[in-house]
Design an enzyme around this catalytic site. Structure first.
Site, short mmCIF file in Angstrom:
data_model
loop_
_atom_site.label_atom_id
_atom_site.label_comp_id
_atom_site.label_asym_id
_atom_site.label_seq_id
_atom_site.Cartn_x
_atom_site.Cartn_y
_atom_site.Cartn_z
N ASP A 171 8.63 14.27 50.73
CA ASP A 171 9.45 13.53 51.71
C ASP A 171 9.25 14.12 53.10
OD1 ASP A 171 10.58 11.88 49.68
OD2 ASP A 171 11.90 13.54 49.13
N HIS B 139 16.02 12.76 46.20
CA HIS B 139 14.64 12.26 46.22
C HIS B 139 14.55 10.88 45.55
CE1 HIS B 139 10.33 12.14 46.34
NE2 HIS B 139 10.28 11.97 45.02
N1 NAI Z 1 8.95 14.93 43.31
C1 NAI Z 1 8.08 14.13 43.91
O1 NAI Z 1 8.03 14.05 45.14
C2 NAI Z 1 7.11 13.34 43.11
C3 NAI Z 1 7.28 13.21 41.77
N2 NAI Z 1 6.37 12.54 41.02
C4 NAI Z 1 6.63 12.45 39.58
O2 NAI Z 1 5.75 13.36 38.91
C5 NAI Z 1 5.53 12.91 37.58
C6 NAI Z 1 4.05 12.89 37.29
O3 NAI Z 1 3.40 11.97 38.16
P1 NAI Z 1 1.81 11.89 38.17
O4 NAI Z 1 1.23 13.27 38.17
O5 NAI Z 1 1.44 10.97 39.24
O6 NAI Z 1 1.57 11.21 36.73
P2 NAI Z 1 0.27 11.32 35.80
O7 NAI Z 1 0.45 10.27 34.75
O8 NAI Z 1 -0.96 11.35 36.63
O9 NAI Z 1 0.41 12.76 35.13
C7 NAI Z 1 1.47 13.08 34.28
C8 NAI Z 1 1.02 14.19 33.39
O10 NAI Z 1 2.11 14.54 32.54
C9 NAI Z 1 1.58 14.84 31.27
N3 NAI Z 1 2.63 14.69 30.25
C10 NAI Z 1 3.21 13.56 29.81
N4 NAI Z 1 4.12 13.85 28.87
C11 NAI Z 1 4.12 15.19 28.72
C12 NAI Z 1 4.84 16.10 27.89
N5 NAI Z 1 5.73 15.66 26.99
N6 NAI Z 1 4.61 17.42 28.03
C13 NAI Z 1 3.70 17.86 28.91
N7 NAI Z 1 2.96 17.05 29.70
C14 NAI Z 1 3.18 15.74 29.61
C15 NAI Z 1 0.46 13.82 31.07
O11 NAI Z 1 -0.44 14.26 30.08
C16 NAI Z 1 -0.16 13.80 32.47
O12 NAI Z 1 -1.16 14.80 32.59
C17 NAI Z 1 6.19 11.52 37.50
O13 NAI Z 1 7.44 11.64 36.89
C18 NAI Z 1 6.32 11.11 38.95
O14 NAI Z 1 7.35 10.20 39.15
C19 NAI Z 1 5.24 11.99 41.56
C20 NAI Z 1 5.03 12.08 42.90
C21 NAI Z 1 5.97 12.70 43.79
O1 OAA Z 2 7.71 7.21 44.15
C1 OAA Z 2 7.42 7.73 43.05
O2 OAA Z 2 7.64 7.21 41.95
C2 OAA Z 2 6.82 9.10 43.08
C3 OAA Z 2 7.54 9.90 44.06
O3 OAA Z 2 8.59 10.46 43.78
C4 OAA Z 2 7.09 9.85 45.45
O4 OAA Z 2 5.95 9.45 45.72
O5 OAA Z 2 7.88 10.23 46.32
#
Ligand code: NAI
Ligand code: OAA
Length: 244
Positions: free
Chosen positions: A81, A108
């Site tokens: 953010d 968030h």
């Molecule tokens: N806090 C923030 O600002 C942000 C949060 N996110 C969140 O981060 C998370 C991941 O997003 P991405 O990396 O883009 O998704 P992605 O699908 O590219 O990666 C997710 C990973 O989690 C792993 N995974 C799934 N279930 C699992 C389990 N039970 N135990 C261990 N690993 C497991 C998968 O194998 C995969 O490698 C989502 O929940 C997304 O909403 C994403 C972007 C920003």
């Molecule tokens: O928007 C989403 O789902 C992933 C996230 O938290 C972000 O990009 O800020």
């Protein structure tokens, strides 16, 4: 010195809110935190998995049950953010994003993400239209990416950048570097809510101090009032899940 970063879980698809990920990701975060409590109970933990407004309270409850909870060592990652806010504000001001700093408070998700444009450095002023544009763009930055990726996930790459930035800041502070301040979603007393994102001073033990919100203008005070209902509901949902 141990740092655990939790990005595991499913990302959004167009039309979903972060809260729609709760049913899958809440259990994933709970299981991983049980592992942290067993294997590295003194680690600092960064929670990225959404919905952060609920997964951080879940992590806190897991650690409490295990007897390992230290609120100084648990942080929800809201760095993306801030990265977005710095970028969009820099665009409006015609500055290099590297020199722009925007505090982002609250949580968030959607309106819980509240950029404090009155505290931008270098000190800057914005028209009413610019404030509305910037606030909406920052609040909806994640959704903008989810829609652009059209089903192929969310902001994975920019999150990797933000996670690395926050991890680097945390590790430098754990090693003893002084004066490192970052925004994060943490156990907090700056408002009546038990968790809140704001500027925190990082140190050798994790969070050394949660900094006050500082002066807010009327627009920001209204934003703060508006976000509290949604943020409280998300926190309570996480706490209720962890209590089951
Ligand atoms: N806090 C923030 O600002 C942000 C949060 N996110 C969140 O981060 C998370 C991941 O997003 P991405 O990396 O883009 O998704 P992605 O699908 O590219 O990666 C997710 C990973 O989690 C792993 N995974 C799934 N279930 C699992 C389990 N039970 N135990 C261990 N690993 C497991 C998968 O194998 C995969 O490698 C989502 O929940 C997304 O909403 C994403 C972007 C920003
Ligand atoms: O928007 C989403 O789902 C992933 C996230 O938290 C972000 O990009 O800020």
């Amino acid at each position: 010195m141990e740092l655990v970063i939790i990005p595991a879980g499913v990302p959004r698809k167009p039309g979903m809110t972060r809260d729609d990920l709760f049913n899958i990701n809440a259990g994933i975060v709970r299981t991983l935190c049980e592992g942290v409590a067993k294997c590295c109970p003194k680690a600092v933990v960064h929670v990225i998995s959404n919905p952060v407004n609920s997964t951080v309270p879940i992590a806190a409850e897991v650690f409490k049950k295990a007897g390992t909870y230290d609120p100084r060592r648990l942080m929800g990652v809201t760095t993306l953010d801030v990265v977005r806010a710095n970028t969009f504000v820099a665009e409006v001001l015609g500055l290099d994003p590297a020199i722009v700093k925007v505090p982002v408070i609250g949580g968030h998700a959607g309106i819980t993400i509240l950029p404090i444009l009155s505290q931008v450095t270098p000190p800057s002023s914005f028209t009413k239209d610019e404030v509305e544009y910037l606030t909406n763009r920052i609040q909806n930055g994640g959704t903008e990416v989810v829609e652009a990726k059209a089903g192929a996930g969310s902001a994975t790459l920019s999150m990797a950048f933000a996670a690395a930035k926050f991890a680097d800041a945390t590790l430098r502070a754990l090693k003893g570097e002084a004066g490192i301040v970052e925004c994060a979603f943490v156990a907090s007393q700056v408002t009546e809510l038990p968790f809140f994102a704001s500027k925190v001073l990082l140190g050798r033990n994790g969070i050394d101090e949660i900094l006050p919100l500082g002066p807010l203008n009327e627009y920001e005070r209204e934003g703060l009032i508006k976000l509290k209902g949604e943020l409280k509901a998300s926190i309570d949902k996480g706490l209720a899940f962890a209590a089951k």
